[in-house]
Enzyme design. Structure first.
Site, PDB file in Angstrom:
ATOM      1  N   ASN A 142       0.800  -1.218   0.000  1.00  0.00           N
ATOM      2  CA  ASN A 142       0.000   0.000   0.000  1.00  0.00           C
ATOM      3  C   ASN A 142       0.836   1.271   0.000  1.00  0.00           C
ATOM      4  O   ASN A 142       0.581   2.208  -0.759  1.00  0.00           O
ATOM      5  CB  ASN A 142      -0.935  -0.010   1.215  1.00  0.00           C
TER       6      ASN A 142
ATOM      7  N   GLN B 203       6.546 -16.482   8.084  1.00  0.00           N
ATOM      8  CA  GLN B 203       5.406 -16.614   7.176  1.00  0.00           C
ATOM      9  C   GLN B 203       5.606 -15.876   5.852  1.00  0.00           C
ATOM     10  O   GLN B 203       4.898 -16.132   4.886  1.00  0.00           O
ATOM     11  CB  GLN B 203       4.132 -16.142   7.864  1.00  0.00           C
TER      12      GLN B 203
ATOM     13  N   GLY C   9      -0.871  -9.381  10.490  1.00  0.00           N
ATOM     14  CA  GLY C   9      -2.101  -8.733  10.030  1.00  0.00           C
ATOM     15  C   GLY C   9      -2.455  -7.593  10.952  1.00  0.00           C
ATOM     16  O   GLY C   9      -2.924  -7.831  12.066  1.00  0.00           O
TER      17      GLY C   9
ATOM     18  N   ASP D  94      -0.231  -9.482   3.281  1.00  0.00           N
ATOM     19  CA  ASP D  94      -1.445  -9.063   3.993  1.00  0.00           C
ATOM     20  C   ASP D  94      -2.692  -9.120   3.118  1.00  0.00           C
ATOM     21  O   ASP D  94      -3.811  -9.092   3.627  1.00  0.00           O
ATOM     22  CB  ASP D  94      -1.282  -7.640   4.529  1.00  0.00           C
TER      23      ASP D  94
END
Length: 407
Positions: free
Chosen positions: A113, A300, A188, A143
């Site tokens: 983003n 992750q 997250g 995400d």
């Protein structure tokens, strides 16, 4: 000749971000572009005039295949917040002077983003000064929170890792008959897409996590304990997956209730973490049961040994599509994925105006979260399952995966 090209990587790495880099590199080479430069550490490095010629770093087909399987950002990354040109035009003047010096015609930025916000600002400034340089965004984030695109490269592989690791944790925990609580923290901040992927561990040979908590739903500690005790009525172990960004009804991050004032990154985001460890300690004390907190952290996003083949292929396609669009004259756009169907899985790529994407965060739809806020629906499973399909085996040398790095 289609002019010189420059590409950079920004923000948190993923296990497939370098496949997008390869997509840009090969797309530019096949289109007959001139020199293909890579920014060292994104825009921050470019402002320091640190860059490489990618032909010197990626020399043959074997390098290409190894780089596709190499996690993290091959060129290095940054978290540089570009000011608006009306507040600091000197930064833009310096940057565009560097681009002119390198005779750049096409600029590509692979990121999430904040990186798309950078592309938006650069494209707007280029228009203001009548520059003919094109600026294209290539999506990347585990995400999965970029708007206007069905999903984001990097998410499928991270979801595959989360679901696989959850299965392994569940098998390990179920070995014992001892009463236990295991709380797994997954990345997250405000969007629970990755935590929701823990539900994919529920398969014919695995029960999956018992409870899942996303930041889209207000978190209550008292209800959390009550939910766990309800699970414990039926089984000895309770396995919980939760987002690092869960927060209470007042909007305060749960980890913030422990840490107090939290450090901010350059974009003003609170630096989260250790939510599972904090809750595990509290639950253990309040229930008297053995409780363990597990934090996946960077694992992750860098587990290229279990990458999704579909994800790595789509990451490449995103890079190649961005090149084709730029050469066709498009600028101030980001590559997006449009899904036609789940089964059979069909998607296509196109581009979308960056102004509709930058600074907009896509969260898990409310209807995909169960009413009690402790799991996700079948609609989410049908959405996410196709994104983790397929494997791409690493090249192994002396028992370990081989990666490509810049000397």
């Amino acid at each position: 000749m289609n002019g010189n090209v420059i590409v950079g990587q920004s923000g948190g790495p993923t296990s497939v971000i370098n496949s997008s880099l390869v997509g840009v590199f090969q797309g530019a080479k096949r289109a007959g572009c001139g020199k293909i430069y890579g920014m060292r550490n994104g825009l921050e490095g470019l402002l320091q005039e640190r860059y490489v010629e990618l032909n010197d770093c990626i020399k043959n087909d074997l390098d290409i295949e190894i780089l596709k399987r190499t996690p993290s950002s091959f060129l290095g990354t940054c978290r540089y917040k570009l000011p608006h040109y009306e507040k600091d035009s000197a930064v833009y003047e310096k940057l565009f002077a560097i681009l002119k010096k390198l005779d750049i015609k096409h600029f590509f930025y692979i990121g999430g983003n904040d990186s798309m916000d950078t592309i938006k600002k650069l494209a707007e400034y280029a228009s203001k000064i009548n520059s003919d340089i094109t600026f294209m965004g290539v999506p990347k984030t585990i995400d999965n929170d970029l708007d206007k695109t069905d999903h984001t490269p990097g998410y499928g592989s991270a979801a595959k890792y989360v679901a696989s690791a959850m299965k392994e944790i569940i098998l390990d925990t179920d070995t014992y008959t001892t009463d236990s609580i295991t709380i797994v923290e997954i990345m997250g901040r405000n969007a629970g897409w990755l935590t929701a992927s823990a539900a994919l561990a529920r398969t014919e040979d695995c029960t999956g996590p018992d409870l899942i908590y996303l930041p889209e739903t207000p978190f209550s500690y008292d209800k959390f304990v009550s939910d766990i005790l309800e699970v414990k009525k039926h089984k000895s172990s309770a396995i919980i997956a939760l987002s690092e960004g869960i927060r209470n009804a007042d909007g305060q991050y749960i980890c913030e209730t422990q840490k107090g004032d939290m450090k901010l990154d350059v974009f003003g985001h609170k630096m989260l973490g250790e939510t599972a460890l904090f809750l595990s300690d509290m639950v253990g004390k309040d229930t008297g049961m053995k409780s363990r907190g597990i934090v996946f952290s960077t694992l992750q996003r860098c587990a290229s040994h279990i990458v999704s083949r579909r994800d790595i292929t789509e990451a490449y396609d995103a890079g190649a599509t961005a090149v084709a669009a730029a050469l066709a004259g498009e600028t101030g756009k980001m590559v997006i994925f449009k899904r036609i169907s789940n089964d059979p899985y069909k998607v296509f790529t196109e581009t979308h105006d960056i102004g509709d994407i930058a600074n907009v965060e896509k969260t898990v739809p409310k209807e995909w979260i169960t009413q009690n806020g402790t799991y996700v629906s079948q609609e989410f499973i049908d959405y996410a399952r196709p994104l983790i399909i397929g494997e791409l085996t690493p090249f192994m040398v002396d028992g370990l995966p081989r990666h490509l790095t810049i000397e």
